[in-house]
Design a protein around this motif. Structure first.
Motif, short mmCIF file in Angstrom:
data_model
loop_
_atom_site.label_atom_id
_atom_site.label_comp_id
_atom_site.label_asym_id
_atom_site.label_seq_id
_atom_site.Cartn_x
_atom_site.Cartn_y
_atom_site.Cartn_z
N ARG A 198 0.99 4.03 -3.11
CA ARG A 198 0.65 5.57 -2.73
C ARG A 198 1.85 6.59 -3.26
N ARG A 236 1.81 9.35 -6.09
CA ARG A 236 2.26 10.82 -5.79
C ARG A 236 3.27 11.15 -6.59
N GLU A 262 0.84 -1.12 -0.03
CA GLU A 262 0.06 0.03 -0.01
C GLU A 262 0.77 1.28 -0.01
N ASP A 295 7.79 9.87 0.33
CA ASP A 295 6.52 10.32 0.36
C ASP A 295 6.26 11.64 1.02
#
Length: 439
Positions: free
Chosen positions: A224, A228, A220, A288
């Motif tokens: 993500r 992004r 996950e 991230d």
């Protein structure tokens, strides 16, 4: 009365659980003290373990694969670390290997990526010569301060990378362009620029391999971060090579983090922080988070960069240089406003640039190569421009920021031409600081 084996095991279990609870309250820099506490306490109960076993136990408590990895974390975190003792070739430490080294001023390389390096320092050229005579392997060490010409052990970060030399190309100005493929992270125990008899020689590093442990499962987080990054790259006109792996199908979060990190526009300190983060999941989480920062280019700057590429393509130039970029910036409203504030003679500068791009770049003229590609210096100017906008709190990167990104390339004709026309980095920076913010 000594404890029976069953009592010893129970005592060991209770002590390990206690120390595990302590890890939630204590910093990992206390690891050695905790290992000694564990060993001493067990000894009082007639349960002996070696010092090495105690270190490995404490490493597991912190969720780290082994003591070597945790030790690297300790070394990296120590800003005031002292250079380690020299490792002699006659009696090398276990796991230590010596390689020619290349100190890097303005690049943090990541594993699984290729980088062109531009080499000019004599000791670095000597290091390349030695590497090509051997296995073509070099250590890439990241300098803490780019202005240091003769770095020593205190001037480079503890975590670097081991790379393979692929191609070498002499350049007209006497420097070298070398293509490198980065393999893995290493811990630099010793970095020197002198040989054993004290004469000037090649840069050299003694390093140990770093273990990043087994590949954790984080699908996950990977998905993500990949999504992004696609938005991040699109907003900044970052080109993704067609040979890139399908990141969403890559199960190693550390590899995904490294691949994305190569394209993020971040200060050197932040990229070094990513390189020094050995935990794969933690590294991808940092990547991230970093994608929350940065600034996209303004619509006008997008047009200016396209214009610079067209200037090069129409002249059959394989690369778009800083001179093509500066030529395009003369017609960028934000850059032009800054240049006017510096009392630039636009016609004189335009004439000088046109003569240079028409006649001074014949060495990069080719036929049938398609659209020109930005040089490494062009890309560095883009990165500096984004950081400049970020530092000054502007929502977008403008042509004025891009102009500021050219100045550090002091050996380029573009930067030299700006100086000849009275536009210095200090003067332009002072004028930008006084300019009112755009709405």
């Amino acid at each position: 009365m000594p404890e029976r084996p069953g009592q010893q095991r129970n005592h060991l279990t209770r002590l390990v659980r206690l120390l595990q609870r302590m890890t939630s309250m204590r910093d990992f820099r206390d690891a050695k003290a905790m290992a000694q506490t564990l060993r001493d306490s067990l000894k009082t109960k007639a349960f002996n373990i070696s010092h090495g076993e105690s270190l490995e136990l404490v490493s597991k408590m912190f969720g780290v694969a082994d003591w070597n990895t945790l030790s690297a974390m300790l070394q990296t975190d120590r800003d005031d670390r002292k250079p380690t003792a020299a490792v002699t070739r006659e009696a090398p430490h276990a796991g230590i290997a010596t390689y020619p080294a290349v100190p890097l001023r303005d690049l943090v390389p990541f594993p699984a990526a290729s980088y062109p390096l531009f080499i000019g320092r004599p000791k670095t050229i000597q290091a390349l010569d030695r590497a090509f005579e051997r296995q073509r392997e070099v250590v890439l060490a990241i300098q803490k301060q780019s202005g240091v010409d003769e770095p020593g052990g205190d001037d480079v970060h503890a975590i670097g990378v081991l790379a393979q030399l692929l191609e070498l190309e002499p350049l007209p100005d006497g420097t070298l362009k070398v293509l490198t493929q980065v393999h893995r992270r290493v811990l630099i125990h010793r970095f020197v620029g002198e040989n054993v008899v004290g004469e000037n020689g090649a840069f050299e590093a003694e390093v140990a391999a770093l273990s990043e442990g087994p590949i954790p499962d984080a699908p996950e987080l990977i998905l993500r971060a990949v999504k992004r990054f696609e938005r991040y790259a699109a907003a900044r006109d970052i080109r993704i090579p067609g040979v890139w792996p399908l990141l969403e199908h890559t199960r190693d979060p550390g590899r995904v983090a490294d691949i994305i990190a190569t394209r993020l526009r971040l200060p050197m300190a932040d990229k070094q922080k990513l390189l020094a983060t050995l935990d794969a999941v933690a590294r991808l989480r940092q990547v991230d988070t970093f994608m929350d920062f940065g600034r996209p280019a303004s619509a006008q700057l997008h047009a200016t960069k396209r214009r610079a590429l067209l200037h090069a393509t129409r002249r059959n130039h394989q690369y778009a240089t800083l001179e093509h970029l500066l030529f395009a910036l003369l017609d960028d409203d934000d850059a032009a406003a800054l240049l006017r504030s510096c009392d630039v003679d636009f016609e004189a500068m335009r004439t000088s640039l046109q003569v240079y791009v028409d006649r001074g770049l014949n060495n990069i003229a080719v036929q049938g190569e398609g659209e020109a590609k930005p040089t490494a210096a062009f890309q560095r100017a883009e990165q500096r421009a984004e950081l400049h906008a970020q530092e000054h709190g502007r929502p977008e990167v403008t042509g004025a920021d891009m102009l500021m990104g050219i100045f550090p390339e002091t050996r380029s004709p573009a930067a030299q031409l700006l100086g000849e026309h009275g536009v210095s980095h200090a003067r332009a920076a002072g004028l930008m600081t006084r300019r009112p913010e755009q709405p």
